[in-house]
Design a protein around this motif. Structure first.
Motif, PDB file in Angstrom:
ATOM      1  N   CYS A 165       0.830  -1.210   0.000  1.00  0.00           N
ATOM      2  CA  CYS A 165       0.000   0.000   0.000  1.00  0.00           C
ATOM      3  C   CYS A 165       0.863   1.258   0.000  1.00  0.00           C
ATOM      4  O   CYS A 165       1.961   1.290   0.564  1.00  0.00           O
ATOM      5  CB  CYS A 165      -0.916   0.016   1.221  1.00  0.00           C
ATOM      6  SG  CYS A 165      -2.153  -1.304   1.212  1.00  0.00           S
ATOM      7  N   TRP A 208      -4.263   4.803   2.907  1.00  0.00           N
ATOM      8  CA  TRP A 208      -3.335   3.823   2.351  1.00  0.00           C
ATOM      9  C   TRP A 208      -4.081   3.032   1.291  1.00  0.00           C
ATOM     10  O   TRP A 208      -5.106   2.425   1.572  1.00  0.00           O
ATOM     11  CB  TRP A 208      -2.813   2.890   3.446  1.00  0.00           C
ATOM     12  CG  TRP A 208      -1.949   3.573   4.463  1.00  0.00           C
ATOM     13  CD1 TRP A 208      -2.361   4.198   5.601  1.00  0.00           C
ATOM     14  CD2 TRP A 208      -0.523   3.692   4.415  1.00  0.00           C
ATOM     15  NE1 TRP A 208      -1.286   4.709   6.286  1.00  0.00           N
ATOM     16  CE2 TRP A 208      -0.134   4.404   5.584  1.00  0.00           C
ATOM     17  CE3 TRP A 208       0.462   3.271   3.526  1.00  0.00           C
ATOM     18  CZ2 TRP A 208       1.195   4.700   5.862  1.00  0.00           C
ATOM     19  CZ3 TRP A 208       1.786   3.565   3.809  1.00  0.00           C
ATOM     20  CH2 TRP A 208       2.145   4.267   4.968  1.00  0.00           C
ATOM     21  N   TYR A 209      -3.569   3.038   0.066  1.00  0.00           N
ATOM     22  CA  TYR A 209      -4.269   2.387  -1.054  1.00  0.00           C
ATOM     23  C   TYR A 209      -3.328   1.415  -1.751  1.00  0.00           C
ATOM     24  O   TYR A 209      -2.104   1.530  -1.681  1.00  0.00           O
ATOM     25  CB  TYR A 209      -4.759   3.439  -2.051  1.00  0.00           C
ATOM     26  CG  TYR A 209      -3.638   4.168  -2.768  1.00  0.00           C
ATOM     27  CD1 TYR A 209      -3.206   3.757  -4.030  1.00  0.00           C
ATOM     28  CD2 TYR A 209      -2.998   5.263  -2.187  1.00  0.00           C
ATOM     29  CE1 TYR A 209      -2.158   4.412  -4.681  1.00  0.00           C
ATOM     30  CE2 TYR A 209      -1.956   5.920  -2.825  1.00  0.00           C
ATOM     31  CZ  TYR A 209      -1.546   5.491  -4.069  1.00  0.00           C
ATOM     32  OH  TYR A 209      -0.509   6.132  -4.712  1.00  0.00           O
ATOM     33  N   THR A 210      -3.916   0.434  -2.430  1.00  0.00           N
ATOM     34  CA  THR A 210      -3.108  -0.540  -3.144  1.00  0.00           C
ATOM     35  C   THR A 210      -3.441  -0.550  -4.635  1.00  0.00           C
ATOM     36  O   THR A 210      -4.589  -0.826  -5.011  1.00  0.00           O
ATOM     37  CB  THR A 210      -3.278  -1.961  -2.572  1.00  0.00           C
ATOM     38  OG1 THR A 210      -2.521  -2.884  -3.358  1.00  0.00           O
ATOM     39  CG2 THR A 210      -4.735  -2.396  -2.550  1.00  0.00           C
TER      40      THR A 210
END
Length: 296
Positions: A165, A208-210
Motif C-alpha cells: 500500500c 493507504w491504497y493498493t
C-alpha cells in the motif's frame, strides 16, 4: 527524492491504466471487510475534572460521568462490509445483536459522523452517492456528488495483509462558515466539562491504497486514488481492511437506496445540527446516549 517522485508518478500512471482496464471488465467484483475504531483521548485537566465532580448532584450522576469517560477512552468499534464492482459500490455497517444487560445497569455510548462511518452507495458512472439516514425518526435520502479529495502522495509504503500500500494525505481547508461553526462549538463546549476536555484534532486525512486492486474507490465516501483504499485515519477514527474477497462465487446484493425525503448533504447536516442543538438545550444530553436497563 526526485527518483521517488518519478517512481511514484510511474506507479500512479500504471495503476490508472490498470484501473481503466479493470473497470472495463464488467464481471469484476469484490467484497472488502473493514473494522472502524473510534477513540477519544481526554485532556488531563484537573480543574475541569474537579468542576465536573462538583456539578454531580448525587452518586448516580457521578457514576454516569465515570461511564462517559470510560466509554470515550475505550472507544467504539464497528464492522463494515463493502461490495464493489467497476461501476458501483455499497458500504454498510454489519448489524450486531444487542448484548443482554443486568437490571439497573447504566449503558453509555457515543457516535461519530465522518466519511468512514456512514453506510453509503456510490454510483461511479454518475459520480453520485446515496445514503439513507434519519433525524429523530424522520427518514431522509441523501443524494450528492461524491467528494473530491486533493490527495498528496507521501514517500511511504507498507503491507496491509498481502497487499503493498502507498500513503496519501488530504487536509481540508475550513470555509468561513465552518470556522464560524467551530468557534460556536468551542464556546458551547466550554460550558460542558467533558466536551471541553476533548482536544482539537488534526484535520489531515491519511489513506493507504493498493494499486494491486486498481479500482479507484474506498470505504464510505473516500475515493480518488489509483487503487482501492485499505486504511484511513481521520481525527479519532481509524479504519482498516481486514479481509478482501476477489470475484467471490456468491452474488453481490447492492441496492441503491430509495426511501426517505430527498435532500443534499449540506442541508441534511444543517438540519441535524439544528435538531441536536434543540435536544441538547432541552435535556443536556451533550451528544451521548445513556440508557438504563430495568427489570420486567
Amino acid at each position: 527524492m526526485k527518483n521517488f517522485k518519478w517512481t511514484a508518478l510511474i506507479v500512479v500512471c500504471i495503476a490508472f491504466a490498470k484501473a481503466n482496464t479493470l473497470q472495463a471488465q464488467e464481471n469484476f467484483k469484490a467484497i472488502a471487510h473493514y473494522i472502524v475504531q473510534t477513540k477519544i483521548d481526554l485532556k488531563d485537566d484537573e480543574d475541569k475534572e474537579k468542576e465536573a465532580k462538583d456539578e454531580a448532584e448525587d452518586a448516580r450522576t457521578s457514576e454516569i460521568m465515570a461511564k462517559l469517560r470510560e466509554a470515550m477512552a475505550k472507544g467504539n468499534q464497528q464492522e463494515y462490509v463493502m461490495e464493489i464492482t467497476p461501476t458501483e459500490s455499497s458500504y454498510n455497517k454489519v448489524v450486531e445483536l444487542a448484548k443482554p444487560k443486568k437490571a439497573g445497569e447504566i449503558s453509555v455510548s457515543f457516535t461519530v459522523n465522518n466519511g468512514s462511518t456512514s453506510s453509503v452507495y456510490k454510483d461511479l458512472k454518475e459520480q453520485k452517492y446515496y445514503k439513507e439516514d434519519e433525524i429523530m425518526g424522520k427518514e431522509f435520502l441523501i443524494v450528492d456528488d461524491i467528494p473530491s479529495y486533493a490527495w498528496q502522495p507521501v514517500n511511504e509504503t507498507k503491507k496491509i495483509g498481502n497487499y503493498t500500500c502507498y500513503k496519501a494525505t488530504y487536509t481540508p481547508v475550513l470555509t468561513e462558515e465552518e470556522k464560524k461553526e467551530q468557534e460556536e462549538k468551542m464556546e458551547k463546549a466550554s460550558q460542558g466539562s467533558l466536551l471541553a476536555m476533548i482536544p482539537e484534532q488534526d484535520r489531515t486525512i491519511t489513506a493507504w491504497y493498493t494499486p494491486e486492486i486498481p479500482i479507484s474507490n474506498g470505504p464510505g465516501e473516500y475515493q480518488g486514488l489509483p487503487g482501492l483504499i485499505l486504511e484511513v485515519q481521520e481525527a479519532n477514527t481509524v479504519l482498516l481492511c481486514t479481509k478482501i474477497e476477489i470475484n467471490p462465487e456468491k452474488d453481490l446484493d447492492m441496492k441503491k437506496p430509495k426511501s426517505g425525503k430527498k435532500i443534499n448533504q449540506k442541508d441534511f447536516d444543517e438540519l441535524r445540527e439544528k435538531k441536536m442543538q434543540e435536544r441538547m438545550e432541552r435535556n443536556g444530553n451533550k451528544g451521548f446516549i445513556i440508557t438504563r436497563t430495568t427489570s420486567n
